[in-house]
Enzyme design. Sequence first.
Site, PDB file in Angstrom:
ATOM      1  N   PRO A 101       0.839  -1.203   0.000  1.00  0.00           N
ATOM      2  CA  PRO A 101       0.000   0.000   0.000  1.00  0.00           C
ATOM      3  C   PRO A 101       0.866   1.243   0.000  1.00  0.00           C
ATOM      4  O   PRO A 101       1.776   1.373   0.824  1.00  0.00           O
ATOM      5  CB  PRO A 101      -0.777  -0.125   1.319  1.00  0.00           C
ATOM      6  CG  PRO A 101       0.077  -1.005   2.189  1.00  0.00           C
ATOM      7  CD  PRO A 101       0.762  -1.949   1.257  1.00  0.00           C
ATOM      8  N   MET A 102       0.605   2.142  -0.920  1.00  0.00           N
ATOM      9  CA  MET A 102       1.390   3.380  -0.970  1.00  0.00           C
ATOM     10  C   MET A 102       0.506   4.584  -1.255  1.00  0.00           C
ATOM     11  O   MET A 102      -0.092   4.691  -2.328  1.00  0.00           O
ATOM     12  CB  MET A 102       2.488   3.264  -2.035  1.00  0.00           C
ATOM     13  CG  MET A 102       3.653   2.410  -1.566  1.00  0.00           C
ATOM     14  SD  MET A 102       4.916   2.221  -2.828  1.00  0.00           S
ATOM     15  CE  MET A 102       4.109   1.087  -3.946  1.00  0.00           C
ATOM     16  N   GLN A 159      -6.740  -0.803   1.313  1.00  0.00           N
ATOM     17  CA  GLN A 159      -6.194  -0.716   2.670  1.00  0.00           C
ATOM     18  C   GLN A 159      -7.006   0.322   3.446  1.00  0.00           C
ATOM     19  O   GLN A 159      -6.943   1.520   3.139  1.00  0.00           O
ATOM     20  CB  GLN A 159      -4.717  -0.311   2.685  1.00  0.00           C
ATOM     21  CG  GLN A 159      -4.162  -0.404   4.119  1.00  0.00           C
ATOM     22  CD  GLN A 159      -2.810   0.241   4.329  1.00  0.00           C
ATOM     23  OE1 GLN A 159      -2.600   1.391   3.921  1.00  0.00           O
ATOM     24  NE2 GLN A 159      -1.901  -0.458   4.966  1.00  0.00           N
ATOM     25  N   ALA A 185      -0.644  -0.385  11.412  1.00  0.00           N
ATOM     26  CA  ALA A 185       0.817  -0.228  11.555  1.00  0.00           C
ATOM     27  C   ALA A 185       1.243   1.235  11.615  1.00  0.00           C
ATOM     28  O   ALA A 185       0.425   2.141  11.597  1.00  0.00           O
ATOM     29  CB  ALA A 185       1.503  -0.927  10.375  1.00  0.00           C
ATOM     30  N   TYR A 206      -0.238   4.836  13.247  1.00  0.00           N
ATOM     31  CA  TYR A 206      -1.555   5.427  12.983  1.00  0.00           C
ATOM     32  C   TYR A 206      -2.570   4.882  14.003  1.00  0.00           C
ATOM     33  O   TYR A 206      -2.203   4.150  14.920  1.00  0.00           O
ATOM     34  CB  TYR A 206      -1.976   5.153  11.538  1.00  0.00           C
ATOM     35  CG  TYR A 206      -1.089   5.883  10.543  1.00  0.00           C
ATOM     36  CD1 TYR A 206      -1.135   7.278  10.431  1.00  0.00           C
ATOM     37  CD2 TYR A 206      -0.187   5.191   9.738  1.00  0.00           C
ATOM     38  CE1 TYR A 206      -0.307   7.956   9.538  1.00  0.00           C
ATOM     39  CE2 TYR A 206       0.638   5.866   8.838  1.00  0.00           C
ATOM     40  CZ  TYR A 206       0.577   7.244   8.743  1.00  0.00           C
ATOM     41  OH  TYR A 206       1.401   7.910   7.871  1.00  0.00           O
TER      42      TYR A 206
HETATM   43  C1  LIG Z   1       5.162   6.792  -1.223  1.00  0.00           C
HETATM   44  C2  LIG Z   1       4.864   5.797  -0.150  1.00  0.00           C
HETATM   45  C3  LIG Z   1       3.615   5.796   0.452  1.00  0.00           C
HETATM   46  C4  LIG Z   1       3.290   4.845   1.446  1.00  0.00           C
HETATM   47  N1  LIG Z   1       2.018   4.801   1.958  1.00  0.00           N
HETATM   48  C5  LIG Z   1       1.656   3.771   2.769  1.00  0.00           C
HETATM   49  C6  LIG Z   1       0.290   3.569   3.127  1.00  0.00           C
HETATM   50  O1  LIG Z   1      -0.630   4.278   2.696  1.00  0.00           O
HETATM   51  N2  LIG Z   1       0.013   2.529   3.959  1.00  0.00           N
HETATM   52  C7  LIG Z   1       0.987   1.698   4.444  1.00  0.00           C
HETATM   53  O2  LIG Z   1       0.686   0.776   5.208  1.00  0.00           O
HETATM   54  N3  LIG Z   1       2.286   1.869   4.093  1.00  0.00           N
HETATM   55  C8  LIG Z   1       2.634   2.851   3.250  1.00  0.00           C
HETATM   56  N4  LIG Z   1       3.936   2.954   2.806  1.00  0.00           N
HETATM   57  C9  LIG Z   1       4.911   1.922   3.192  1.00  0.00           C
HETATM   58  C10 LIG Z   1       4.971   0.832   2.118  1.00  0.00           C
HETATM   59  O3  LIG Z   1       3.770   0.088   2.057  1.00  0.00           O
HETATM   60  C11 LIG Z   1       6.117  -0.154   2.375  1.00  0.00           C
HETATM   61  O4  LIG Z   1       5.907  -0.808   3.596  1.00  0.00           O
HETATM   62  C12 LIG Z   1       7.455   0.545   2.395  1.00  0.00           C
HETATM   63  O5  LIG Z   1       7.616   1.414   1.292  1.00  0.00           O
HETATM   64  C13 LIG Z   1       8.604  -0.476   2.380  1.00  0.00           C
HETATM   65  O6  LIG Z   1       8.579  -1.202   1.186  1.00  0.00           O
HETATM   66  P1  LIG Z   1       9.670  -0.869   0.013  1.00  0.00           P
HETATM   67  O7  LIG Z   1      10.984  -0.840   0.706  1.00  0.00           O
HETATM   68  O8  LIG Z   1       9.509  -2.016  -0.949  1.00  0.00           O
HETATM   69  O9  LIG Z   1       9.319   0.463  -0.565  1.00  0.00           O
HETATM   70  C14 LIG Z   1       4.281   3.906   1.842  1.00  0.00           C
HETATM   71  C15 LIG Z   1       5.544   3.939   1.250  1.00  0.00           C
HETATM   72  C16 LIG Z   1       5.840   4.838   0.252  1.00  0.00           C
HETATM   73  C17 LIG Z   1       7.185   4.801  -0.407  1.00  0.00           C
END
Ligand SMILES: Cc1cc2nc3c(=O)[nH]c(=O)nc-3n(C[C@H](O)[C@H](O)[C@H](O)COP(=O)(O)O)c2cc1C
Length: 369
Positions: free
Chosen positions: A26-27, A103, A172, A175
């Site tokens: 989720p991003m 999510q 997580a 929040y």
């Molecule tokens: C731009 C961005 C936005 C994110 N938004 C969320 C989110 O809305 N919800 C969430 O649980 N994690 C969020 N994360 C964390 C990611 O889901 C993920 O756990 C984290 O980027 C680590 O994975 P990676 O190293 O493959 O990027 C976000 C990460 C990034 C980079």
Amino acid sequence: MSDIAALFSPLKLKSLTLPNRVVMAPMTRSFSPGGVATPDVAAYYRRRAENEVGLIISEGTGVRRPASLNDPNVPRFYGDAELAAWKTVVDEVHAAGGLMAPQLWHVGAVRSRDKDWSPPGPYDSPSGIFSPGKRFGEGMTDEDVADTIDAFATAAAAAERLGFDAVELHGAHGYLIDQFFWSSANARSDAYGGETIAARGRFAADILKAVRKAVSPDYPVIIRLSQWKQQDFAARLAETPQEMQAWLDPLVDAGADCFHCSQRRFWEPEFPDVHPDLNFAGWAKTLTGKPTITVGSVGLSGEFIGAFMGESSKPASLDDLLRRLDRGDFDLVAVGRALLQDPAWARKVHEGRTDQLTDFTRDALGVLA
Ligand SMILES: Cc1cc2nc3c(=O)[nH]c(=O)nc-3n(C[C@H](O)[C@H](O)[C@H](O)COP(=O)(O)O)c2cc1C
């Protein structure tokens, strides 16, 4: 590179058969003005579905509370226009052969980064605490708690009704749900607070129970958890496997089907004194027997908080990840930035085109590629 067959083998998760183990993490992208996902957002997810992502988890999307979100450009998961937009998104993903879960998110006591914008109601939180010594948000009344639980359940029912294949709860990163888990943010003396992680987990468990009731018995319900908090990267909810068991077991009893175990670096051992080489997802699976998702710097050299500060990351070997997957430590692998940067990341990895993988740069955060 080791054999990637395990990463591209199917998995059954309740009613759902995932074609492979690659999950889009989720991003939050903040490309949904007024809280309504646009056709560009739908096309962004569709591109991942077209390129062998097994399950797409959406960016966090707000449940029906006045301050569930701290950014007006993050999509909401309630309201006619908002849900119609999500229906377009999931239809596009399905048309491309993909699977998707929203999510469901409530930010709790995490203020907006935009000083000129406020949500239409007070920020909810367990006890009006952002982090030790920092007050923010309003301690929730019994009524607020009940309404928030209902808001998550209503959103989960909407997810199933719209055709989403599963649902994830964001528990997580410091929040709202995580603020209840965390003794530094939860000072409540009622049934939603207390000395033990099980007592502070009652809020999450009540949400899971309500969600479980609102969806079909076979509908997969995932919960994302982390030890670390944005307020304190070193924070821990469970210092020992026993404490982790006390944290997770009530969540299983309440209806969680799968744990999405968020780490910033997937290879870091959770309890190094007990096991030198087992990560959070590995422990969660060992302790509960439930399927788990690992995440954190998969396929990249640097971690994601650094990325927000402008750090670039280079493509990195998947060997250690595949070794752990093969060993059965976890079932699914979530990929964040590598998939944000390149919609075809999974296909390239599957086809052995790793020479075509590119660096992750901060510029990728500014566009919906
Ligand atoms: C731009 C961005 C936005 C994110 N938004 C969320 C989110 O809305 N919800 C969430 O649980 N994690 C969020 N994360 C964390 C990611 O889901 C993920 O756990 C984290 O980027 C680590 O994975 P990676 O190293 O493959 O990027 C976000 C990460 C990034 C980079």
